[in-house]
Design a protein around this motif. Structure first.
Motif, short mmCIF file in Angstrom:
data_model
loop_
_atom_site.label_atom_id
_atom_site.label_comp_id
_atom_site.label_asym_id
_atom_site.label_seq_id
_atom_site.Cartn_x
_atom_site.Cartn_y
_atom_site.Cartn_z
N UNK A 90 -138.23 -21.80 17.66
CA UNK A 90 -138.30 -22.43 16.21
C UNK A 90 -139.15 -21.50 15.48
N UNK A 91 -140.17 -20.94 16.09
CA UNK A 91 -141.29 -20.16 15.27
C UNK A 91 -140.50 -18.89 14.44
N UNK A 92 -139.29 -18.44 15.36
CA UNK A 92 -138.44 -17.37 14.84
C UNK A 92 -137.70 -17.55 13.63
N UNK A 93 -136.98 -18.63 13.73
CA UNK A 93 -136.15 -19.19 12.63
C UNK A 93 -136.81 -19.51 11.45
N UNK A 94 -137.82 -20.43 11.62
CA UNK A 94 -138.65 -20.94 10.40
C UNK A 94 -139.62 -20.04 9.86
N UNK A 95 -140.02 -18.94 10.93
CA UNK A 95 -140.86 -17.95 10.10
C UNK A 95 -140.08 -16.93 9.39
N UNK A 96 -138.73 -16.81 9.79
CA UNK A 96 -137.95 -15.58 9.06
C UNK A 96 -137.93 -16.20 7.56
N UNK A 97 -137.47 -17.47 7.37
CA UNK A 97 -137.20 -18.11 6.08
C UNK A 97 -138.53 -18.20 5.17
N UNK A 98 -139.72 -18.52 5.98
CA UNK A 98 -140.85 -18.85 5.12
C UNK A 98 -141.94 -17.52 5.27
N UNK A 99 -141.81 -16.94 6.13
CA UNK A 99 -142.72 -15.69 6.16
C UNK A 99 -142.16 -14.31 5.65
N UNK A 100 -140.99 -14.14 6.14
CA UNK A 100 -140.30 -12.73 5.95
C UNK A 100 -139.67 -12.72 4.86
N UNK A 101 -138.64 -13.73 4.38
CA UNK A 101 -137.99 -13.83 3.30
C UNK A 101 -138.67 -14.65 2.07
N UNK A 102 -139.74 -15.41 2.51
CA UNK A 102 -140.32 -16.25 1.57
C UNK A 102 -139.42 -16.81 0.48
N UNK A 103 -138.46 -17.67 1.20
CA UNK A 103 -137.41 -18.10 0.28
C UNK A 103 -137.86 -19.11 -0.74
N UNK A 104 -137.42 -18.81 -2.08
CA UNK A 104 -138.00 -19.65 -3.42
C UNK A 104 -137.02 -20.77 -3.64
N UNK A 105 -137.47 -21.76 -4.16
CA UNK A 105 -136.73 -22.91 -4.77
C UNK A 105 -135.65 -22.28 -5.67
N UNK A 106 -134.51 -22.82 -5.37
CA UNK A 106 -133.34 -22.43 -6.16
C UNK A 106 -132.56 -21.22 -5.84
N UNK A 107 -133.01 -20.61 -4.63
CA UNK A 107 -132.22 -19.41 -4.15
C UNK A 107 -131.30 -19.79 -2.98
N UNK A 108 -130.48 -18.80 -2.60
CA UNK A 108 -129.47 -19.12 -1.73
C UNK A 108 -129.35 -18.43 -0.44
N UNK A 109 -129.12 -18.90 0.72
CA UNK A 109 -129.19 -18.24 1.92
C UNK A 109 -128.03 -18.63 2.86
N UNK A 110 -127.54 -17.79 3.59
CA UNK A 110 -126.40 -17.78 4.71
C UNK A 110 -127.09 -17.63 6.28
N UNK A 111 -127.02 -18.60 6.86
CA UNK A 111 -127.44 -18.58 8.14
C UNK A 111 -126.21 -18.19 9.32
N UNK A 112 -126.22 -17.10 9.88
CA UNK A 112 -125.18 -16.79 10.80
C UNK A 112 -125.72 -17.29 12.30
N UNK A 113 -124.86 -18.29 12.80
CA UNK A 113 -125.41 -18.84 14.44
C UNK A 113 -126.36 -19.86 14.16
N UNK A 114 -125.87 -21.05 14.52
CA UNK A 114 -126.66 -22.23 14.50
C UNK A 114 -127.07 -22.77 15.75
#
Length: 356
Positions: free
Chosen positions: A169-193
């Motif tokens: 969970x740390x890895x998946x959430x961390x990539x979005x919040x720490x690595x990518x720092x995904x901002x509101x309004x941006x788009x993301x594709x996640x491969x493998x759920x």
């Protein structure tokens, strides 16, 4: 020393056996933890691939433990018996990266986490077992961890839920919040759920992403991803996955599959960033001009500092905006082989072994 029941993997083609093992007392900087729950992660499957050397097995695996500190070793100052903890990855604590507060970049990361190590546990015949997998080996009733990789958490949170926060969970959430720092309004594709990808979906929804596209080969996983916050889902077996996904700002591959990774790069608009985390064994071949305006990186553990990030995820869960508990299916330790089979078949997202 303490005797306890642990799941032991003795052969790459054999099931786990639940055995009575003996754990040494915690040494300097170490803690003995009574495990309450331990998540099963895809990385545990690496031990079955036969790539860790002929002396790795027999081993106690498990690297998403949560529990209660039972005993502390000499020199431990930040933890005490009775503390509730989540066990995460280990680090050396002395290299420049560790001193800079980025243990995920520890120069000895692989040695402290993937080598395993002995000297902690022996089986009923007195033979040594690999027992420091990710600095914990938590598939059992007790585990020895280091003060560095044991994260103290609030005692009012159900401990059996928290183990997966230490890695998947740390890895998946961390990539979005720490690595990518995904901002509101941006788009993301996640491969493998699986658990990692689903945690990314939850974090992307939390981040206010305008479009969250989940790509998976299993219909049930795609449907669950939409239920958990994906705006749409794409069948990973389709001939035109790239066209169905369209162009996105960032992408995230959890599969380690070369075709999926290539597609994750292809769907990026420019500039765009792709993060890879899958523990695959096949190389990724990229035609250099396709990288124009794009960045690819491979990330360990969601670029997280566990002592900061795990409590943050717990706070978000308490607020009702990060419902990672919906990903979890519990199994008693004796059913570890069923848990492994179910996650391999994709019928569960995140199995957690509970020590009751």
């Amino acid at each position: 020393m303490i005797e306890c029941r642990c799941a032991v993997l003795r052969d790459v083609d054999a099931p786990y056996t639940v055995e009575t093992v003996t754990l040494a007392a915690p040494g300097p900087g170490e803690v003995l933890v009574r495990i309450v729950g331990a998540g099963m992660c895809h990385t545990d499957q690496i031990a079955r691939a036969g790539v860790l050397g002929p002396t790795f097995l027999p081993a106690i695996l498990g690297h998403e433990g949560s529990g209660v500190v039972a005993e502390i070793g000499p020199g431990v100052t930040t933890l005490a018996p009775g503390d509730h903890v989540v066990l995460s990855f280990d680090s050396c604590g002395s290299c420049a990266e560790c001193h800079a507060g980025t243990p995920v970049h520890c120069g000895a990361f692989e040695r402290h986490n993937l080598a395993g190590g002995t000297g902690v546990a022996t089986d009923a015949a007195g033979a040594p077992l690999t027992s420091r997998w990710f600095g914990q080996s938590s598939f059992g009733e007790y585990a020895i961890a280091s003060e560095r990789n044991a994260v103290k958490v609030d005692a009012d949170v159900p401990l059996e839920l928290l183990g997966p926060l230490g890695c998947g969970i740390q890895t998946g959430a961390g990539v979005v919040l720490n690595t990518l720092r995904l901002a509101p309004g941006r788009s993301i594709a996640v491969f493998g759920t699986g658990a990692v990808g689903m945690a990314a979906v939850l974090a992307a929804k939390l981040s206010g992403a305008s479009e969250i596209i989940a790509v998976d080969i299993r219909r049930s996983r795609r449907e669950f991803a939409v239920e958990m916050g994906a705006t749409r889902a794409v069948d990973g077996t389709a001939d035109d996955v790239s066209a169905q996904v369209g162009k996105v700002d960032v992408s995230f591959d959890t599969t380690g599959n070369p075709v999926a990774m290539s597609t994750a790069i292809d769907v990026l608009r420019r500039p765009g960033r792709c993060v890879l985390v899958g523990a695959g064994f096949e190389p990724l071949t990229v035609f250099p001009p396709t990288l124009a305006g794009k960045t690819i990186t491979y990330v360990y553990e969601g670029d997280a500092v566990p002592h900061v990030f795990i409590p943050q995820l717990i706070r978000l869960w308490k607020q009702g905006v990060f419902p990672f508990d919906r990903l979890i299916t519990e199994y008693p330790l004796d059913r570890i082989n069923s848990a492994e089979s179910d996650v391999s078949r994709g019928t569960v997202v995140k199995p957690v072994l509970v020590m009751r």
